[in-house]
Design a protein around this motif. Structure first.
Motif, short mmCIF file in Angstrom:
data_model
loop_
_atom_site.label_atom_id
_atom_site.label_comp_id
_atom_site.label_asym_id
_atom_site.label_seq_id
_atom_site.Cartn_x
_atom_site.Cartn_y
_atom_site.Cartn_z
N ASP A 150 0.84 -1.19 0.00
CA ASP A 150 0.00 0.00 0.00
C ASP A 150 0.88 1.25 0.00
N ALA A 151 0.35 2.33 -0.54
CA ALA A 151 1.09 3.59 -0.56
C ALA A 151 1.49 4.00 0.86
N GLY A 152 2.74 4.38 1.01
CA GLY A 152 3.21 4.77 2.33
C GLY A 152 4.73 4.73 2.39
N PRO A 153 5.31 5.08 3.54
CA PRO A 153 6.77 5.16 3.68
C PRO A 153 7.48 3.84 3.36
N LEU A 154 6.93 2.70 3.82
CA LEU A 154 7.59 1.42 3.58
C LEU A 154 7.70 1.14 2.08
N GLN A 155 6.64 1.44 1.35
CA GLN A 155 6.68 1.23 -0.09
C GLN A 155 7.78 2.08 -0.72
N LEU A 156 7.86 3.33 -0.35
CA LEU A 156 8.87 4.23 -0.92
C LEU A 156 10.28 3.79 -0.59
#
Length: 447
Positions: free
Chosen positions: A331-337
């Motif tokens: 999901d979109a969020g810091p971990l993804q980035l």
């Protein structure tokens, strides 16, 4: 991309004077500046994808084609234009190239529809086609051999830095002054640099200040007059072909992700165009830093066992596959980035090992042509189709779905590198034997 050009077959050249050294660094700085302009003109388009889509109602396939056509022209024309540049004069050729892509970028600023923009972008690619190979050939010809790896790594990293500037500045200008102003700003930067380059650098001045290097370049050019010998040297082994193919396939992922990152951040993180472009620029910078870092790591690991470079290439492919495929499914969020940033950091790490393998498996007299061939493979197999294919898939299953699929191209790159590794020792022995024969039958070098 790091390229090992300092082997035992490198020509010994007299040490330059202090004045010559200063002039050499001026040439490097100006040539590097034009490389920044090259990539700024190429990548500014990605920053204005959302604005173009809104203004002209373009599909993702059309947006991808505007990015991919530049890499397609570069891939098709790099080799022939590099050969012509050796005959016309490298400095003259660089000036013509930079003038063409700057004027074509200005053409993008005044385009009124998709067709006109596509044509202008094609001319941008025409101008940029051989700049990288001719530019690095010029630089290496005026510096001592022991600096070649350092200079090559720094020069190739300039592509990433230019991409960052193009995307970040292009997005900022587009939001405040409109997307046409973004192209206009990049064009003006290039035109100013061309004027300065023309006033400071010339083939005649280089020949006068570096006579030994000029003689070495002319001697190497004479060795490449036989087209049959040139082709034989470029494609003499299975492993060198695998290095070309593996490098190109892996850069398919790099080209796709970088081109569509501003749109990804715009659509799934609700970032405005300027912030999306700035965020994407960070990922581009990570890709450039990763190329340098992975090259350094590879050289350290493989110092006493060059064949391990195939294993490092395989490792970079596998790591990027895992990080990017998992990252785009979160999901979109810091971990993804974070995962996407880590994946992009290593996705182009294969450039160093692939370049070193090409240098090891081709005669030193045709290294410029060999690296032009590698550039051709990188563009035709990777940077050109990457954005276009991603856009085509996105039109069917959405951009996120397309970006989830693209990382699996690494499996094909891994297959190419695995085949190259299996044949490497045998092919290298054959090349070394032929080099020995060539050395005993000078002045010809038909390898």
């Amino acid at each position: 991309m790091q390229i090992d050009c300092t082997g035992p077959h490198a020509r010994d050249i007299a040490a330059p004077t202090a004045t010559s050294r200063k002039y050499a660094w001026i040439i490097f700085a100006l040539t590097f500046g034009l490389l920044l302009s090259d990539y700024m003109s190429r990548q500014v388009l990605n920053a204005v994808f959302p604005l173009l889509k809104q203004a002209w109602g373009l599909s993702d396939t059309q947006l991808g084609s505007l990015s991919g056509v530049v890499a397609l022209m570069v891939g098709v024309l790099t080799f022939p234009l590099s050969v012509l540049a050796d005959r016309w004069g490298r400095v003259r050729s660089l000036i013509i190239m930079a003038t063409l892509w700057s004027l074509a970028t200005l053409g993008c600023a005044i385009a009124t529809n998709y067709g006109e923009m596509l044509l202008a972008r094609a001319f941008v690619g025409l101008g940029e086609a051989a700049y990288g190979s001719v530019g690095i050939a010029l630089i290496l010809s005026i510096f001592p051999p022991h600096l070649r790896s350092t200079l090559t790594g720094a020069f190739m990293a300039g592509g990433a830095f230019g991409s960052v500037l193009g995307m970040a500045l292009g997005g900022f200008v587009a939001v405040h002054l409109g997307w046409r102003a973004s192209f206009g700003a990049m064009a003006c930067f290039g035109i100013v640099l061309v004027i300065v380059y023309r006033l400071v650098v010339s083939d005649a001045r280089i020949a006068a200040r570096f006579p030994d290097r000029q003689a070495a370049r002319e001697e190497a050019a004479g060795m490449r007059t036989s087209l049959r010998a040139l082709i034989a040297g470029l494609f003499s082994t299975v492993s060198v072909v695998c290095a070309y193919v593996g490098s190109g396939l892996q850069l398919f992922i790099m080209g796709a992700v970088i081109a569509w990152m501003p749109s990804f951040l715009n659509r799934y993180y609700a970032m405005p165009a300027d912030k999306a472009a700035a965020g994407a620029a960070v990922f581009v910078l990570l890709g450039g830093l990763g190329m340098v870092a992975c090259g350094v790591i590879t050289d350290r690991i493989c110092r006493h066992a060059p064949s391990r470079k195939w294993l490092t290439a395989l490792a970079y492919c596998l790591i990027s596959l895992v990080l990017l495929s998992v990252g785009f499914r979160l999901d979109a969020g810091p971990l993804q980035l974070v995962l996407l940033g880590a994946g992009i950091l290593v996705v182009a790490g294969t450039s160093g090992p692939a370049g070193a393998m090409v240098a090891n498996l081709t005669p030193s007299a045709i290294h410029a042509s060999a690296f032009a061939t590698l550039t051709l493979a990188n563009n035709l197999l990777g940077l050109a189709p990457g954005p276009l294919v991603t856009g085509m898939i996105a039109d069917r299953i959405g951009l996120l779905g397309a970006l989830q699929v693209i990382p699996f191209v690494s499996l094909a790159a891994m297959l190419a590198f695995a085949i190259g590794r299996a044949r490497y020792v045998r092919d290298l022995s054959r090349i070394d034997a032929l080099r020995g024969q060539a050395a005993n039958n000078k002045p010809s070098l038909h390898v």
